[in-house]
Design an enzyme around this catalytic site. Structure first.
Site, mmCIF file in Angstrom:
data_model
loop_
_atom_site.group_PDB
_atom_site.id
_atom_site.type_symbol
_atom_site.label_atom_id
_atom_site.label_comp_id
_atom_site.label_asym_id
_atom_site.label_seq_id
_atom_site.Cartn_x
_atom_site.Cartn_y
_atom_site.Cartn_z
ATOM 1 N N GLU A 38 -75.402 89.530 50.628
ATOM 2 C CA GLU A 38 -74.861 88.627 49.607
ATOM 3 C C GLU A 38 -75.381 89.049 48.229
ATOM 4 O O GLU A 38 -76.581 88.997 47.976
ATOM 5 C CB GLU A 38 -75.266 87.189 49.898
ATOM 6 C CG GLU A 38 -74.899 86.179 48.807
ATOM 7 C CD GLU A 38 -73.423 86.204 48.447
ATOM 8 O OE1 GLU A 38 -73.120 86.462 47.262
ATOM 9 O OE2 GLU A 38 -72.595 85.974 49.342
ATOM 10 N N CYS A 164 -58.913 74.706 49.891
ATOM 11 C CA CYS A 164 -58.681 73.264 49.803
ATOM 12 C C CYS A 164 -57.236 72.927 49.442
ATOM 13 O O CYS A 164 -56.842 72.980 48.278
ATOM 14 C CB CYS A 164 -59.625 72.586 48.815
ATOM 15 S SG CYS A 164 -59.513 70.786 48.922
ATOM 16 N N ASP A 301 -63.059 80.963 55.125
ATOM 17 C CA ASP A 301 -61.863 81.298 54.366
ATOM 18 C C ASP A 301 -61.299 82.674 54.674
ATOM 19 O O ASP A 301 -60.098 82.900 54.554
ATOM 20 C CB ASP A 301 -62.167 81.209 52.867
ATOM 21 C CG ASP A 301 -62.490 79.801 52.408
ATOM 22 O OD1 ASP A 301 -62.333 78.863 53.219
ATOM 23 O OD2 ASP A 301 -62.916 79.627 51.252
ATOM 24 N N LYS A 309 -58.435 75.956 54.556
ATOM 25 C CA LYS A 309 -59.702 76.611 54.221
ATOM 26 C C LYS A 309 -60.577 75.644 53.428
ATOM 27 O O LYS A 309 -60.446 75.521 52.201
ATOM 28 C CB LYS A 309 -59.422 77.895 53.436
ATOM 29 C CG LYS A 309 -58.583 78.894 54.236
ATOM 30 C CD LYS A 309 -58.293 80.162 53.455
ATOM 31 C CE LYS A 309 -57.416 81.125 54.249
ATOM 32 N NZ LYS A 309 -58.020 81.609 55.493
ATOM 33 N N THR A 310 -61.479 74.949 54.132
ATOM 34 C CA THR A 310 -62.343 73.955 53.516
ATOM 35 C C THR A 310 -63.760 74.068 54.076
ATOM 36 O O THR A 310 -63.976 74.638 55.143
ATOM 37 C CB THR A 310 -61.837 72.520 53.791
ATOM 38 O OG1 THR A 310 -61.998 72.227 55.182
ATOM 39 C CG2 THR A 310 -60.374 72.357 53.402
ATOM 40 N N ALA A 311 -64.707 73.478 53.356
ATOM 41 C CA ALA A 311 -66.083 73.423 53.846
ATOM 42 C C ALA A 311 -66.169 72.569 55.105
ATOM 43 O O ALA A 311 -66.986 72.830 55.994
ATOM 44 C CB ALA A 311 -67.006 72.867 52.762
ATOM 45 N N CYS A 344 -59.675 67.152 54.148
ATOM 46 C CA CYS A 344 -59.509 67.302 52.710
ATOM 47 C C CYS A 344 -59.541 65.918 52.068
ATOM 48 O O CYS A 344 -58.585 65.153 52.214
ATOM 49 C CB CYS A 344 -58.185 67.999 52.401
ATOM 50 S SG CYS A 344 -57.924 68.302 50.640
#
Length: 410
Positions: A38, A164, A301, A309-311, A344
């Site tokens: 990262e 999102c 994602d 595509k969300t947390a 969401c």
């Protein structure tokens, strides 16, 4: 040539997905050798960007040093990955180093393709052109809303997929709510331009969201894809597809323009052998194991998982991936299953949220016994005050206890 450095488990990406998986792995088995690739020095809680853009949350509360979010036992490789060689089981880095792995987790997240909209980068952050999708521009969104004195406010949504599903319309509702409170409604025109043909990916929620848009006097324009922005002259150009599939272009004036940029997998991922035709890492939608290379897993994602595509999706995906990776390590069957759950929290105004929870095949799956189609002040407090600390102190720390979601009985 220097011999490649080797780690038992290598995770590409130290965002939500990569950090959660690393923490969970090490919580279950502290002796594991886990490395995270990262380059970023900071970690953002991106779900709060809508509230930052709406002027009700501080950007400083969305960011922490990367060092503070990664597990202490992790080997942090502060470089960008540039290539994956699945046959040699190696990851190439920007500094020309090579990292070998026994198992690989691809969790790079998604990239924002600002340059796919002509003129956008030249004007983003000025001339009334803003976006909640970047920490560099999200505070300018609130400046645009706060200083707005009437005229045309445009909000765009690109072709799917993007992070999102509800975010592009959330900020439109917050802006409309703010304009109404300041008595600007009669001299304001709000247009929502959606590149797709529906307001939301789950049909059951569409009528209720259409009612929300109508209440806020937000005009809905479908099959309109933003392709160019002229900031100084305040003009936006859209590619339009009619019901017969014919294409044309239109130009619209604006006083404020909120842009959700097109999004895709990182370039080195799209160029790898791990992806499908659309460029997403191809995994089994239930086990999260790669369909071709059984020592590779992916989530979040960048994966091909057919869900939003969300947390919240990652929160459910990570425990499945971790259990299955450990089973693979132990030579056991991959029994954990992901059902496609995501959620969401659609902000429909200040103090109001409609919590859209659903799984594969667009099945509505509420967690609490509340009407999922009703706007709730309770869920506003959940989004603003409960979810951020849960993210930092629970999810990113590898804790997995959760409340079960259930299909909605009709």
């Amino acid at each position: 040539m220097t011999a490649p450095k080797s780690h038992q488990i290598v995770i590409i990406g130290g965002g939500t997905a990569g950090t959660t998986v690393a923490a969970s792995l090490l919580r279950k088995r502290p002796q594991l050798d886990v490395a995270v690739i990262e380059p970023s020095e900071v970690h953002y809680y991106q779900p709060a960007f809508t509230l930052v853009g709406g002027g009700t949350y501080s950007l400083s509360n969305t960011v922490k040093p990367q060092q503070a979010t990664l597990p202490k036992q992790v080997t942090w490789i502060r470089q960008s990955a540039t290539q994956i060689d699945p046959e040699q089981k190696q990851v190439h880095l920007l500094n020309d180093e090579i990292i070998s792995y026994q198992y690989l987790v691809v969790a790079t997240g998604i990239q924002l393709d600002w340059n796919k909209i002509d003129g956008l980068l030249e004007t983003l952050g000025e001339n009334g052109v803003c976006s909640n999708y970047s920490p560099q521009s999200v505070e300018y969104t609130w400046q645009c809303i706060d200083k707005f004195s009437g005229g045309k406010a445009l909000f765009t949504q690109p072709p799917v997929p993007f992070k999102c599903a509800g975010a592009p319309q959330k900020i439109a509702y917050l802006a409309a709510d703010q304009f109404h409170k300041r008595g600007l409604s009669k001299r304001t025109e709000i247009n929502f331009y959606n590149a797709g043909g529906a307001l939301f990916s789950v049909p059951d929620f569409i009528p209720y969201l259409e009612q929300t848009a109508a209440r806020h006097d937000v005009n809905l324009n479908f099959n309109h894809n933003l392709i160019a922005v002229d900031g100084p002259n305040k003009k936006a150009r859209f590619a339009v597809t009619d019901a017969d599939g014919n294409s044309s272009e239109i130009e619209q004036d604006f006083d404020m323009l909120h842009v959700t940029p097109p999004q895709s997998a990182p370039e080195f991922i799209k160029q790898s052998r791990l992806v499908n035709e659309a460029g997403w890492v191809t995994v089994d939608q239930f086990t999260l194991q790669h369909t071709q290379f059984d020592d590779i897993f992916s989530l979040g994602d960048v994966s091909s998982l057919p869900t939003s595509k969300t947390a919240a999706a990652i929160r459910k995906q990570a425990p499945v991936l971790v259990q299955n990776l450990l089973s693979r390590l132990d030579g056991k069957p991959l029994d954990a299953r992901y059902d496609g759950y995501t959620s969401c929290p659609v902000v429909t105004g200040y103090g109001k949220v409609m919590l859209a929870e659903f799984a594969y095949d667009a099945v509505v799956t509420p967690t609490l016994p509340l009407n999922p189609f009703k706007e709730s002040r309770f869920y506003w407090f959940v989004k603003k005050y409960f979810l951020p600390p849960m993210y930092w102190h629970f999810m990113l720390k590898g804790f997995e206890a959760d409340i079960t979601h259930k299909p909605l009985k009709k």
